[in-house]
Design a protein around this motif. Structure first.
Motif, mmCIF file in Angstrom:
data_model
loop_
_atom_site.group_PDB
_atom_site.id
_atom_site.type_symbol
_atom_site.label_atom_id
_atom_site.label_comp_id
_atom_site.label_asym_id
_atom_site.label_seq_id
_atom_site.Cartn_x
_atom_site.Cartn_y
_atom_site.Cartn_z
ATOM 1 N N TRP A 200 0.844 -1.191 0.000
ATOM 2 C CA TRP A 200 0.000 0.000 0.000
ATOM 3 C C TRP A 200 0.883 1.246 0.000
ATOM 4 N N VAL A 201 1.667 1.437 -1.017
ATOM 5 C CA VAL A 201 2.476 2.650 -1.157
ATOM 6 C C VAL A 201 2.021 3.385 -2.413
ATOM 7 N N GLY A 202 2.257 4.701 -2.398
ATOM 8 C CA GLY A 202 1.840 5.502 -3.543
ATOM 9 C C GLY A 202 2.949 5.641 -4.573
ATOM 10 N N ASP A 245 -5.629 8.238 3.001
ATOM 11 C CA ASP A 245 -5.380 7.198 4.016
ATOM 12 C C ASP A 245 -3.905 7.252 4.392
ATOM 13 N N GLY A 246 -3.390 6.172 4.981
ATOM 14 C CA GLY A 246 -2.006 6.163 5.447
ATOM 15 C C GLY A 246 -1.264 4.880 5.145
ATOM 16 N N GLY A 247 -1.463 4.329 3.947
ATOM 17 C CA GLY A 247 -0.741 3.122 3.562
ATOM 18 C C GLY A 247 -1.113 1.912 4.399
ATOM 19 N N GLY A 248 -0.140 1.021 4.597
ATOM 20 C CA GLY A 248 -0.384 -0.180 5.389
ATOM 21 C C GLY A 248 -0.736 0.132 6.831
ATOM 22 N N LEU A 249 -0.190 1.229 7.361
ATOM 23 C CA LEU A 249 -0.524 1.640 8.731
ATOM 24 C C LEU A 249 -1.990 2.026 8.827
ATOM 25 N N GLY A 250 -2.478 2.804 7.858
ATOM 26 C CA GLY A 250 -3.878 3.184 7.863
ATOM 27 C C GLY A 250 -4.797 2.008 7.603
ATOM 28 N N PRO A 271 -0.808 7.312 23.826
ATOM 29 C CA PRO A 271 0.628 7.422 24.092
ATOM 30 C C PRO A 271 1.055 8.875 24.260
ATOM 31 N N VAL A 272 2.143 9.071 24.985
ATOM 32 C CA VAL A 272 2.665 10.431 25.190
ATOM 33 C C VAL A 272 3.840 10.729 24.260
ATOM 34 N N LYS A 273 4.293 9.704 23.522
ATOM 35 C CA LYS A 273 5.422 9.910 22.599
ATOM 36 C C LYS A 273 5.329 8.916 21.460
ATOM 37 N N VAL A 274 5.717 9.356 20.269
ATOM 38 C CA VAL A 274 5.840 8.470 19.122
ATOM 39 C C VAL A 274 7.167 8.759 18.432
ATOM 40 N N GLU A 275 7.908 7.695 18.148
ATOM 41 C CA GLU A 275 9.209 7.788 17.482
ATOM 42 C C GLU A 275 9.157 6.973 16.198
ATOM 43 N N VAL A 276 9.800 7.473 15.151
ATOM 44 C CA VAL A 276 9.799 6.762 13.872
ATOM 45 C C VAL A 276 11.222 6.574 13.359
ATOM 46 N N ASP A 277 11.414 5.462 12.691
ATOM 47 C CA ASP A 277 12.644 5.195 11.948
ATOM 48 C C ASP A 277 12.196 4.855 10.539
ATOM 49 N N ALA A 278 12.363 5.819 9.624
ATOM 50 C CA ALA A 278 11.804 5.663 8.283
ATOM 51 C C ALA A 278 12.525 6.561 7.297
ATOM 52 N N PRO A 279 12.492 6.209 6.014
ATOM 53 C CA PRO A 279 12.960 7.155 5.003
ATOM 54 C C PRO A 279 12.063 8.381 4.982
ATOM 55 N N GLN A 280 12.576 9.484 4.458
ATOM 56 C CA GLN A 280 11.758 10.683 4.312
ATOM 57 C C GLN A 280 10.554 10.375 3.428
ATOM 58 N N GLN A 281 9.364 10.716 3.908
ATOM 59 C CA GLN A 281 8.156 10.444 3.146
ATOM 60 C C GLN A 281 7.928 11.508 2.070
ATOM 61 N N HIS A 282 7.368 11.083 0.959
ATOM 62 C CA HIS A 282 6.949 12.010 -0.087
ATOM 63 C C HIS A 282 5.706 12.751 0.418
ATOM 64 N N PRO A 283 5.513 14.029 0.073
ATOM 65 C CA PRO A 283 4.350 14.762 0.588
ATOM 66 C C PRO A 283 3.009 14.238 0.085
ATOM 67 N N GLY A 287 5.042 6.169 1.819
ATOM 68 C CA GLY A 287 6.175 5.266 1.639
ATOM 69 C C GLY A 287 6.215 4.191 2.706
ATOM 70 N N THR A 288 7.352 3.563 2.858
ATOM 71 C CA THR A 288 7.533 2.507 3.843
ATOM 72 C C THR A 288 8.211 3.068 5.095
ATOM 73 N N TRP A 289 8.348 2.225 6.105
ATOM 74 C CA TRP A 289 9.025 2.620 7.339
ATOM 75 C C TRP A 289 9.643 1.379 7.978
ATOM 76 N N ARG A 290 10.656 1.625 8.791
ATOM 77 C CA ARG A 290 11.308 0.513 9.492
ATOM 78 C C ARG A 290 10.632 0.243 10.828
ATOM 79 N N SER A 291 10.414 1.277 11.631
ATOM 80 C CA SER A 291 9.764 1.065 12.921
ATOM 81 C C SER A 291 9.029 2.319 13.369
#
Length: 418
Positions: A200-202, A245-250, A271-283, A287-291
């Motif tokens: 589910w990527v654009g 929507d939001g890809g596979g996450l959505g 949650p009080v915090k969210v952290e991401v490890d991912a390539p820069q997303q296209h506007p 795209g995909t993400w690692r964690s």
């Protein structure tokens, strides 16, 4: 919006269309001559058609902005049913008790609020809404107009929970027993039995194409920004674009995360915090993400690993006193015997039709559904900005981050608003 249409349908409904008396008109608790509530489906693509046969309801109306989909919807039952191009007409149809929203998520908030205003009960597909702000509006409207709301993900109360090989109830019992200790970390990944569907990527560069004659593309876009038509934006592949929507996450987020929220007893917070490890997303293109890692105030965490990332040996639930792995394998000695001494989880109210009759909230409703949708939408915002965000679960806003807060309530294309 649609004042003339509303007035017309209200008048017409009182004269010609009022052939099936809806319960919300006759009064709560009234059992109509037909033993079934009536339902209208907005969006008769694959999802809408696939969910037509839920017990206790009778389909009386369908709506779609694609003429081909609408024809398929009209043929879902043998009887002749109402068919609408504009969702507002279906919502105001006096023969409809329940509005089933099976559109792309960028429409969920507007349609849910409009249905609540019209006095209809609501069955909405996941994710509940595409933004946190829209989810707040839905909660407010459902409460203000006294409606019943069901979010259509069911794993917190029925079915085998993906790779765990068990319904959620035994997991809930194990967690609430305290045998695993506290705080807990839940890892949702391919290795623990959950696949995030990275297909589910654009596409970042879409050539404009002619709009098919059967599709009202302007109405399909609705509140979303206008962008030239390309077949990859709509129907089966719309999830790959942030506007809708939001890809596979959505797509899978509430299916996977909502039961975790329930297991951890977090239905009234975020949650009080969210952290991401991912390539820069296209506007535009998801795209995909690692964690993606969510942390609660008490130290509990939900960790999402995308694709093949993450340690294959990671437990699904990790606690100070024990762990639970894929296929409901627990490393606490004699855990099943120990667990038998603890009370069962509180029963859940899981018959939506009965909820409508009794006005008792459904197990997954606009409030706890909003909280699990918020987890998904927090992750989407963090991915789009590609940075760690802190969140206030009471004020429902990001802390000291104006760019993140601008994504809470994203502008809607005129004339749409919520």
């Amino acid at each position: 919006m649609g004042t003339n249409r509303r007035d017309f349908l209200k008048t017409l409904g009182g004269v010609a269309l009022f052939t099936i008396v809806p319960r919300h008109v006759l009064g709560n608790g009234y059992i109509a001559p037909s033993d079934q509530l009536t339902k209208g489906i907005i969006g008769t693509g694959g999802m809408g058609r696939g969910h037509v046969n839920y017990g206790g309801t009778r389909l009386v109306a369908v709506c779609d902005v694609d003429e081909n989909h609408l024809e398929l919807g009209k043929n879902l039952v043998k009887e002749k049913i109402a068919a609408y191009h504009d969702f507002r007409d279906l919502i105001l149809d006096p023969n409809v008790d329940i509005v089933h929203i099976a559109t792309p998520p960028h429409w969920h908030g507007i349609m849910s609020v409009e249905a609540a205003k019209a006095g209809k009960d609501i069955w909405c597909e996941k994710p509940m809404t595409r933004t946190i702000g829209e989810g707040k509006r839905v909660m407010e409207a459902v409460k203000q107009y006294g409606r019943m709301f069901r979010l259509n993900t069911w794993f917190r109360f029925t079915d085998q929970f993906y790779g765990l090989g068990t319904p959620v109830k035994p997991l809930k019992k194990l967690v609430q027993s305290g045998l695993l200790g506290w705080p807990l970390k839940v890892t949702i990944s391919k290795h623990t039995g959950f696949d995030w569907k990275f297909y589910w990527v654009g596409k970042e560069y879409l050539e404009p194409q002619p709009v098919p004659k059967e599709l009202d593309y302007d109405m399909w876009l609705g509140p979303a920004p206008y962008k030239p038509y390309n077949a990859h934006r709509v129907h089966q592949t719309f999830r790959g674009y942030w506007d809708y929507d939001g890809g596979g996450l959505g797509d899978m987020g509430q299916h996977y995360i909502d039961p975790v929220q329930y297991i951890l007893d977090k239905d009234n917070t975020s949650p009080v915090k969210v952290e991401v490890d991912a390539p820069q997303q296209h506007p535009d293109a998801v795209g995909t993400w690692r964690s993606i890692t969510y942390t609660y105030e008490d130290g509990c965490q939900i960790v999402l690993w995308g694709g093949d990332f993450g340690d294959p040996n990671t437990p699904y639930i990790a606690g100070p006193k024990g762990n639970v792995y894929k296929n409901f394998v627990c490393d606490i000695p004699d855990w099943e015997k120990k667990l038998s001494d603890y009370p069962e989880p509180e029963p859940q109210v899981t018959d939506f039709i009965e909820c409508i009759k009794t006005r008792q909230p459904f197990a997954l409703n606009e409030q706890n559904g909003f909280r699990s949708a918020t987890i998904v939408n927090m992750g989407a915002v963090a991915l789009r900005l590609n940075r760690t965000l802190e969140f206030d679960p009471v004020k429902l806003e990001f802390i000291n981050d104006e760019a993140a807060n601008r994504l809470l309530d994203q502008p809607m294309r005129a004339p749409w608003n919520i």
